[in-house]
Every structure is written in C-alpha cells, then in structure tokens.
Design an enzyme around this catalytic site. Structure first.
Site, mmCIF file in Angstrom:
data_model
loop_
_atom_site.group_PDB
_atom_site.id
_atom_site.type_symbol
_atom_site.label_atom_id
_atom_site.label_comp_id
_atom_site.label_asym_id
_atom_site.label_seq_id
_atom_site.Cartn_x
_atom_site.Cartn_y
_atom_site.Cartn_z
ATOM 1 N N ARG A 46 0.879 -1.071 -0.092
ATOM 2 C CA ARG A 46 0.056 -0.107 -0.078
ATOM 3 C C ARG A 46 0.977 1.171 0.158
ATOM 4 O O ARG A 46 0.713 2.306 -0.406
ATOM 5 C CB ARG A 46 -0.919 -0.022 1.332
ATOM 6 C CG ARG A 46 -1.637 1.488 1.490
ATOM 7 C CD ARG A 46 -2.771 1.268 2.209
ATOM 8 N NE ARG A 46 -2.685 0.439 3.536
ATOM 9 C CZ ARG A 46 -1.833 0.668 4.478
ATOM 10 N NH1 ARG A 46 -1.457 1.552 4.569
ATOM 11 N NH2 ARG A 46 -2.047 -0.349 5.386
ATOM 12 N N TYR A 98 -17.665 17.847 -13.963
ATOM 13 C CA TYR A 98 -17.949 16.540 -14.077
ATOM 14 C C TYR A 98 -18.842 16.153 -13.180
ATOM 15 O O TYR A 98 -18.798 16.254 -11.803
ATOM 16 C CB TYR A 98 -16.622 15.867 -14.097
ATOM 17 C CG TYR A 98 -16.804 14.216 -14.049
ATOM 18 C CD1 TYR A 98 -17.254 13.531 -15.175
ATOM 19 C CD2 TYR A 98 -16.588 13.581 -12.846
ATOM 20 C CE1 TYR A 98 -17.567 12.128 -15.153
ATOM 21 C CE2 TYR A 98 -16.488 12.086 -12.853
ATOM 22 C CZ TYR A 98 -17.080 11.499 -14.092
ATOM 23 O OH TYR A 98 -17.222 9.898 -14.016
ATOM 24 N N LYS A 195 -9.379 7.697 -18.958
ATOM 25 C CA LYS A 195 -9.575 8.109 -20.313
ATOM 26 C C LYS A 195 -8.426 8.194 -21.103
ATOM 27 O O LYS A 195 -7.964 7.100 -21.448
ATOM 28 C CB LYS A 195 -10.349 9.521 -19.843
ATOM 29 C CG LYS A 195 -11.331 9.726 -18.660
ATOM 30 C CD LYS A 195 -12.313 8.880 -18.831
ATOM 31 C CE LYS A 195 -13.501 8.736 -17.637
ATOM 32 N NZ LYS A 195 -13.621 9.936 -16.978
HETATM 33 C C1 LIG Z 1 -14.178 10.347 -15.581
HETATM 34 C C2 LIG Z 1 -13.968 11.652 -14.784
HETATM 35 C C3 LIG Z 1 -13.486 11.804 -13.643
HETATM 36 C C4 LIG Z 1 -13.485 10.580 -12.656
HETATM 37 O O1 LIG Z 1 -12.561 9.576 -13.046
HETATM 38 P P1 LIG Z 1 -12.928 7.962 -12.504
HETATM 39 O O2 LIG Z 1 -11.568 7.425 -13.128
HETATM 40 O O3 LIG Z 1 -14.100 7.423 -13.344
HETATM 41 O O4 LIG Z 1 -12.905 7.860 -11.002
HETATM 42 C C5 LIG Z 1 -13.063 13.016 -13.120
HETATM 43 N N1 LIG Z 1 -13.082 14.076 -13.956
HETATM 44 C C6 LIG Z 1 -13.354 13.958 -15.079
HETATM 45 C C7 LIG Z 1 -13.378 15.191 -16.303
HETATM 46 C C8 LIG Z 1 -13.775 12.790 -15.825
HETATM 47 O O5 LIG Z 1 -14.077 12.766 -17.108
#
Ligand SMILES: *Cc1c(COP(=O)(O)O)cnc(C)c1O
Length: 381
Positions: A46, A98, A195
C-alpha cells in the site's frame, strides 16, 4: 526531453534484475527485510510498489511536475485532494463540473462540513469577485464536460496565488499532451487516467501531479493513510497506454475537428460545441493554452426533443453508446441521463445542458467511416 520521448522513456529503466525492457508487474503485497528495518525502500505494497513508482515518475515528467501520486480511480484522486481541506473550508468550482466530482463534493463531503460553490469561470475576472474568506481551493475543469467551455488557467491561477488559495486543474479532457496546467501556475493537476492516459478503455485509474515537494509529501501521506491505491497490473496497463498517448490524442483531435465542422454544416444540427471554432467564446484562450482543441464534441439537433436524440444515440453502429471517453474507439453519450444524471435538471438547464444534448468522444478510427456513421443515425432523427 520532448513529449514524444518522455512518454516512452521518462522514469523508465530496464529491470535491473533481468534486463526486461517493460516495467514488471510487481504483484506482491510485502517485501522481505534482511533485518528489522533493513530493506530496499519497499516495506508494504500500500505504501510502496515498484510498478507504481515507475508510473508516478513517468506521469510527473509528462506534466512537468516534481512528483505524481496514483490512485485506484480519478475520484479517489479527487478524494485525496479534498482531504487537504478542513470542515468549513470552501471549494469554488465550475458550474458544469464533471457529475461525479460534483456528487462527491456535495453528497460525500457536504455532510462532513465542506462548502462548495459552482460558478461560470469562462470570464476569469468574475472568479475574483466570487472568492470569499472561506474559499480555500479553486477547482478548475477545462475543457468542461459536456459543454466544452474553456477556463483561462493562467489568469485564474494568478488570482488564486495572490490570495493564497490552492488551485487544482482536472486535466482529464485535455490530457497532458494538449495542456500542462502546472506550467500555467496551477498547484495540482488531476487526471482520470481511465480516459486518454490509459486510452484503451480497459482500466480505471487516477493520478495527481504537483511541483511542490511539501504538497507531494502530504498527498503521498493521504495515499498511504487512506489507502485508495491502484494495483500493479493497472499501473502496468497505464504505463503501456501512455507510450502512444501523443499519437492517439493527435489523431483523435484531427478526427474531432473534421466531425465538428461537418456537424456545424449539417442541416439537421442546431448547435455544435467545440473549442476549435473561431466563434467559440473562449477560442483565443484555448488556442493559447492547448496544443490542439481536444477530441470531445457536443451537439444539439434542430429537432430538439429527447426522442430525436434517442434515435441518434441508438442509431450509430461505430460510435458505441457508453459512458466514459478518451479510448481509441469512438463513443456517443447522453449527458442528461448518463454522466450528468446526478446533477439536478434545473442546474443542468442553466448551463445549456439540455435533455437532447449529445456528446461524442471521438476515437482514432478512419474519420470518413465515423462521419458516415453519424450521418446515417442523424438522417433517422
Ligand atoms: C471520468 C472523470 C473523472 C472521474 O474519474 P474516474 O476514473 O471515473 O473515477 C473525473 N473528472 C473527469 C473530467 C472525468 O471525465
């Protein structure tokens, strides 16, 4: 090192024990000590993991930071940032934040005593007027989701710095290839690496990048003390995704530009949101702070009914109807019922997020196939 070299080499050395060119997946929970306290810098997974450590070095280099801190998701990364605050402190953020970020600030941290307020940051001077004595953090997202508004990072960070307020930029929509907020004066950069950074829709991951070593130490403390760490296999997948980040994002942006222009000229399309248009209210700022204009495009149909939108959303064959963004494959989504369903309808309508708004995450397929796919679906609406 230039960006295209950093993605492949920054922080990455062949494995010293075998020469393996790829960073191994150190799938272990603990490390053997020679004597109590005599170890190689790794005690418990961790706290430290070698695969994660390499990824953190690489991410720090991509954002021109001193250090990076990785988490099991983008929202876990946000959670760690909020833990820098105290009950009664306020976060000031954008009014089309978001949905998941908004939900965490309001519903998880609201009862705990966090104040949060959401304003239009497109005009940086209005940010200064909105700051109150309890405002301890400015939370910027740019481009915003799904309206593709642009915030002037340098201008807002300069205002915050003067007042000793911490600035955080959620750089998920741009990716480190297009925009580097630390260079523009931000204190913390956040990515949902799920992403563009991961880029293959196969892993959920988040990270923070900072310049300041005391801030890095504080965030590493929370990473270990709260424990939302990513597993080593996920870190490996993110490292692999990063190697083509510049190629993927460049192609996706080129495709998005062609699609945005095509939709803008389409007789059935009412309005297209994309920061690359010269008539976009903050096109000049986007041009100044981004390398290209991103691969997200939102649009409204002339037939502005939820039914028409639904026909398009279920009518594409290549654009997959799914949440998320930033992968090699193109996605189509309906913010009002999907990514932004957690935001009250009145709040959504205030920022132009109608019930019929359609959002595209443009991938790296052949752009003429993508345009044909959209045209066929829009023809039915
Ligand atoms: C998807 C997203 C998040 C959250 O991220 P996760 O990996 O799904 O927890 C935060 N900010 C933006 C702009 C996003 O597109």
């Amino acid at each position: 090192m230039k960006f295209a070299t950093k993605v492949i080499h920054a922080g990455i050395e062949p494995d010293p024990s075998t020469g393996a060119i790829m960073t191994p997946v150190f799938q272990t929970s603990t490390y053997v000590q020679e004597a109590p306290g005599a170890h190689k810098g790794f005690e418990y997974a961790r706290t430290q993991n070698p695969t994660r450590a390499v990824l953190e070095k690489n991410l720090a280099a991509l954002e021109n930071g001193a250090d990076a801190v990785c988490f099991s998701s983008g929202l876990a990364a946000q959670d760690a940032v909020i833990k820098l605050l105290r009950p009664g402190d306020e976060v000031l953020s954008v009014n089309d934040l978001y949905g998941g970020s908004y939900r965490q600030m309001v519903r998880v941290y609201g009862p705990w005593g966090l104040k949060s307020r959401y304003i239009d940051m497109a005009d940086a001077t209005s940010v200064e007027a909105a700051i109150r004595p309890e405002t301890r953090m400015l939370w910027i997202e740019t481009p915003t989701n799904p309206m593709l508004n642009i915030v002037d990072i340098a201008a807002v960070c300069a205002i915050a710095r003067e007042k000793g307020i911490l600035t955080v930029v959620d750089n998920t929509f741009a990716s480190p290839y297009l925009q580097n907020p630390l260079d523009l004066g931000a204190d913390i950069v956040l990515h949902s690496a799920t992403k563009y950074i991961g880029g293959h829709s196969d892993v959920v991951h988040g990270c923070l990048i900072v310049k300041d070593s005391a801030l890095a130490e504080g965030l590493h403390f929370i990473q270990n003390a709260s424990g939302a760490v990513p597993g080593p296999q996920d870190c490996f997948l993110i490292l692999r995704g990063i190697k083509t980040l510049h190629l993927r994002v460049q192609r996706a942006c080129e495709n998005a530009a062609a699609i945005a222009r095509h939709l803008a000229a389409h007789p059935k399309v009412e309005k297209v949101y994309w920061p690359g248009f010269e008539h976009h209210p903050n096109h000049g700022v986007a041009r100044k702070q981004m390398r290209m204009f991103g691969a997200m495009v939102s649009f409204d149909l002339k037939n502005n009914t939820p039914e028409a939108a639904r026909t398009v959303l279920s009518g594409t064959r290549l654009f997959a109807l799914a949440e998320s963004l930033g992968g090699v494959e193109s996605l189509i989504g309906h913010p009002a019922s999907m990514t932004h369903a957690s935001i009250p309808r009145e709040e959504r309508l205030k920022v132009g997020l109608t019930d019929s708004l359609i959002r595209l995450s443009v991938g790296v397929e052949d752009v003429s196939d993508l345009i044909d796919d959209l045209d066929a679906a829009i023809a039915k609406a």
